[in-house]
Scaffold this motif. Structure first.
Motif, PDB file in Angstrom:
ATOM      1  N   GLU A  12       0.861  -1.181   0.000  1.00  0.00           N
ATOM      2  CA  GLU A  12       0.000   0.000   0.000  1.00  0.00           C
ATOM      3  C   GLU A  12       0.898   1.231   0.000  1.00  0.00           C
ATOM      4  N   TYR A  13       0.993   1.857  -1.169  1.00  0.00           N
ATOM      5  CA  TYR A  13       1.825   3.044  -1.337  1.00  0.00           C
ATOM      6  C   TYR A  13       0.931   4.275  -1.451  1.00  0.00           C
ATOM      7  N   SER A  14       1.359   5.357  -0.845  1.00  0.00           N
ATOM      8  CA  SER A  14       0.537   6.562  -0.792  1.00  0.00           C
ATOM      9  C   SER A  14       0.349   7.160  -2.182  1.00  0.00           C
ATOM     10  N   GLY A  15      -0.625   8.043  -2.271  1.00  0.00           N
ATOM     11  CA  GLY A  15      -0.908   8.718  -3.537  1.00  0.00           C
ATOM     12  C   GLY A  15      -0.164  10.020  -3.707  1.00  0.00           C
ATOM     13  N   ASP A  16       0.854  10.262  -2.868  1.00  0.00           N
ATOM     14  CA  ASP A  16       1.614  11.507  -2.968  1.00  0.00           C
ATOM     15  C   ASP A  16       2.284  11.608  -4.339  1.00  0.00           C
ATOM     16  N   ASN A  17       2.367  12.832  -4.853  1.00  0.00           N
ATOM     17  CA  ASN A  17       3.006  13.096  -6.156  1.00  0.00           C
ATOM     18  C   ASN A  17       2.389  12.262  -7.278  1.00  0.00           C
ATOM     19  N   GLY A  18       1.098  12.001  -7.178  1.00  0.00           N
ATOM     20  CA  GLY A  18       0.400  11.264  -8.218  1.00  0.00           C
ATOM     21  C   GLY A  18       0.361   9.773  -8.004  1.00  0.00           C
ATOM     22  N   GLY A  19       1.116   9.274  -7.026  1.00  0.00           N
ATOM     23  CA  GLY A  19       1.117   7.840  -6.758  1.00  0.00           C
ATOM     24  C   GLY A  19       2.196   7.117  -7.539  1.00  0.00           C
ATOM     25  N   THR A  20       2.394   5.846  -7.210  1.00  0.00           N
ATOM     26  CA  THR A  20       3.483   5.052  -7.785  1.00  0.00           C
ATOM     27  C   THR A  20       3.453   5.044  -9.306  1.00  0.00           C
ATOM     28  N   TYR A  21       2.296   4.725  -9.882  1.00  0.00           N
ATOM     29  CA  TYR A  21       2.164   4.623 -11.341  1.00  0.00           C
ATOM     30  C   TYR A  21       1.350   5.781 -11.919  1.00  0.00           C
ATOM     31  N   GLY A  22       1.256   6.876 -11.154  1.00  0.00           N
ATOM     32  CA  GLY A  22       0.530   8.041 -11.640  1.00  0.00           C
ATOM     33  C   GLY A  22      -0.972   7.901 -11.561  1.00  0.00           C
ATOM     34  N   GLY A  23      -1.441   6.898 -10.830  1.00  0.00           N
ATOM     35  CA  GLY A  23      -2.876   6.672 -10.715  1.00  0.00           C
ATOM     36  C   GLY A  23      -3.387   6.785  -9.294  1.00  0.00           C
ATOM     37  N   GLY A  24      -2.699   7.571  -8.462  1.00  0.00           N
ATOM     38  CA  GLY A  24      -3.092   7.726  -7.070  1.00  0.00           C
ATOM     39  C   GLY A  24      -2.544   6.595  -6.205  1.00  0.00           C
ATOM     40  N   LYS A  25      -3.138   6.444  -5.048  1.00  0.00           N
ATOM     41  CA  LYS A  25      -2.719   5.404  -4.109  1.00  0.00           C
ATOM     42  C   LYS A  25      -2.646   4.053  -4.812  1.00  0.00           C
ATOM     43  N   ALA A  26      -1.533   3.334  -4.643  1.00  0.00           N
ATOM     44  CA  ALA A  26      -1.316   2.097  -5.396  1.00  0.00           C
ATOM     45  C   ALA A  26      -0.960   0.949  -4.470  1.00  0.00           C
ATOM     46  N   GLY A  27      -1.311  -0.254  -4.893  1.00  0.00           N
ATOM     47  CA  GLY A  27      -0.941  -1.452  -4.153  1.00  0.00           C
ATOM     48  C   GLY A  27      -1.879  -2.596  -4.478  1.00  0.00           C
ATOM     49  N   VAL A  28      -1.528  -3.763  -3.968  1.00  0.00           N
ATOM     50  CA  VAL A  28      -2.374  -4.940  -4.112  1.00  0.00           C
ATOM     51  C   VAL A  28      -2.466  -5.639  -2.766  1.00  0.00           C
ATOM     52  N   ASN A  29      -3.489  -6.457  -2.630  1.00  0.00           N
ATOM     53  CA  ASN A  29      -3.620  -7.270  -1.424  1.00  0.00           C
ATOM     54  C   ASN A  29      -4.152  -8.639  -1.812  1.00  0.00           C
ATOM     55  N   LEU A  30      -3.381  -9.668  -1.501  1.00  0.00           N
ATOM     56  CA  LEU A  30      -3.789 -11.050  -1.726  1.00  0.00           C
ATOM     57  C   LEU A  30      -3.856 -11.754  -0.387  1.00  0.00           C
ATOM     58  N   GLU A  31      -4.982 -12.389  -0.094  1.00  0.00           N
ATOM     59  CA  GLU A  31      -5.155 -13.161   1.131  1.00  0.00           C
ATOM     60  C   GLU A  31      -5.607 -14.562   0.754  1.00  0.00           C
ATOM     61  N   GLN A  32      -4.980 -15.556   1.373  1.00  0.00           N
ATOM     62  CA  GLN A  32      -5.299 -16.951   1.060  1.00  0.00           C
ATOM     63  C   GLN A  32      -5.445 -17.759   2.334  1.00  0.00           C
ATOM     64  N   VAL A  33      -6.374 -18.685   2.319  1.00  0.00           N
ATOM     65  CA  VAL A  33      -6.506 -19.643   3.414  1.00  0.00           C
ATOM     66  C   VAL A  33      -6.691 -21.028   2.811  1.00  0.00           C
ATOM     67  N   PHE A  34      -6.100 -22.029   3.463  1.00  0.00           N
ATOM     68  CA  PHE A  34      -6.173 -23.412   3.013  1.00  0.00           C
ATOM     69  C   PHE A  34      -6.840 -24.251   4.087  1.00  0.00           C
TER      70      PHE A  34
END
Length: 417
Positions: A135-157
């Protein structure tokens, strides 16, 4: 339908609050006891979490219940140096150093096993892993210029397990695995021109998917002082993430890769065990994970069968564990593991989202027996900072460095009945 809803509720109740990223996106070990020895245990099982490593080991743990909680703290960041204004066919990032938010998470586990007699046992192990949590902040347009950027994957077995000691000291086991995972992505809208479905690329909230597979194993006594074991987990065939079919290859496909475990355990020194395991994870078999970013991004849209992925290589991890039975009430453990991280230098641009670069893990642990029935175990681990540096494949003259360190601790209680 009711069964699936019930499983869904159960999975949600046991799902970790974030994804665990140690060996790629698999945990360095499952259950407090195994994790305290760097994840070794293919040849020596000691609690009802054994099925996560080798289902055959459940034949040797007896009737017991185990439950625990891990506190996991990853420190993730990326650094960008150099760059120029974006022009056609380029994709420059803003220079600087950016750290991911969210630095402390809780990951539960649970196990149950019942000795049925005549060498048979039935059990249930519930464990979690993941790795793509940023989870990267949206400062200066964000990581890829699209605002706040990141992913979240959750898994349970969820691993119901049948094991059979078919002759003295020799056992087979099988776990029909049920997997449940959730995913979301943010801040990727500037990749829309590369997507087969821009409306299913980013910022679509959390999607979920079910999947199934099988894990089988053998564990046995080789000599008076030597044990061995091996297991194989199939690819877990998962439903597609429909909300992200314009991001992941194969129209939102995100299967879970197959895994091999093999190990030996030696007790030639009185009151001590020395364990050596080798684990192999086939990340490259999964297109959404193993496909390289380049040249795929220019030849097939994101979401196509050959769409760009994270470019992860397969990973082989060597684990060394030690256990000392000090007396009838106290056991001590330690371990170290190493696996070359799966991200190549040329894959750093996309892997800002999933910087699974860890290689070394150092662990320690203990078990204290309060009685013949009740025991408590603890574990702590540290994974030193590892960095991967490479050129931005879409920004000539720009360099990106991915970096992460980790630490964590867990506590569990075991009850023999």
């Amino acid at each position: 339908m009711r069964f699936k809803l019930a499983l869904g509720a159960f999975a949600l109740a046991t799902l970790p609050t974030t994804a665990l990223a140690t060996n790629g996106y698999f945990s360095h070990g499952y259950g407090t006891i195994s994790a305290g020895m760097a994840g070794t245990g293919a040849a020596l099982s000691q609690d009802s979490m054994a099925a996560a490593t080798n289902p055959a080991g459940m034949a040797f743990v007896g009737s017991r219940i185990d439950g625990g909680l891990e506190v996991f703290s990853p420190r993730r960041r990326y650094t960008v140096e150099g760059g120029a204004p974006n022009t056609p066919q380029t994709f420059y990032l803003a220079p600087g150093k950016v750290s991911s938010e969210n630095k402390a998470f809780f990951i539960p586990h649970f196990g149950y096993n019942r000795d049925l007699g005549n060498g048979h046992s039935l059990g249930l192990s519930i464990f979690a892993n993941g790795g793509m949590n940023t989870e990267y902040s949206g400062d200066n347009g964000g990581t890829y210029g699209g605002g706040k950027a990141g992913v979240n994957l959750e898994q349970v077995f969820i691993a119901p397990t049948w094991s059979w000691e078919f002759s003295e000291g020799q056992a087979l086991g099988i776990s029909p695995l049920i997997a449940y995972q959730r995913f979301k992505a943010e801040g990727l809208r500037n990749f829309s021109g590369f997507s087969s479905n821009p409306d299913a690329l980013t910022n679509n909230g959390t999607d979920d998917a079910w999947g199934y597979g099988i894990q089988i194993g053998w564990q046995g006594q080789v000599s008076e002082t030597l044990r061995a074991g091996a297991s194989w987990r199939t690819i877990l065939d998962m439903e597609e993430f429909d909300r992200y079919e314009g991001l992941f290859a194969e129209q939102g496909g995100f299967d879970i890769p197959q895994m091999f475990n093999a190990g030996v355990a030696w007790s030639g020194i009185q009151d001590h065990w020395i364990l050596l395991d080798v684990q192999h994870v086939r990340y490259s078999d999964i297109n959404s994970v193993g496909n390289p970013m380049m040249p795929n991004l220019m030849q097939a849209p994101l979401g196509d069968d050959q769409g760009a992925g994270f470019g992860w290589d397969d990973m082989t991890i060597v684990k060394l564990g030690w256990q000392w039975q000090q007396d009838n009430t106290q056991t001590w453990r330690a371990g170290v593991s190493y696996g070359k991280q799966p991200i190549r230098d040329e894959e750093v641009l996309f892997n800002i989202l999933a910087p699974g670069v860890q290689e070394w893990h150092f662990t320690g642990g203990f078990t204290h027996h309060f009685s013949e029935s009740l025991e408590a175990s603890g574990m702590a681990f540290y994974s030193p900072r590892k960095s991967v540096r490479g050129d931005n494949p879409m920004g000539p003259g720009q360099e990106i460095e991915l970096s992460m360190s980790q630490m964590g601790a867990s506590f569990s209680v075991g009850w023999r009945y």
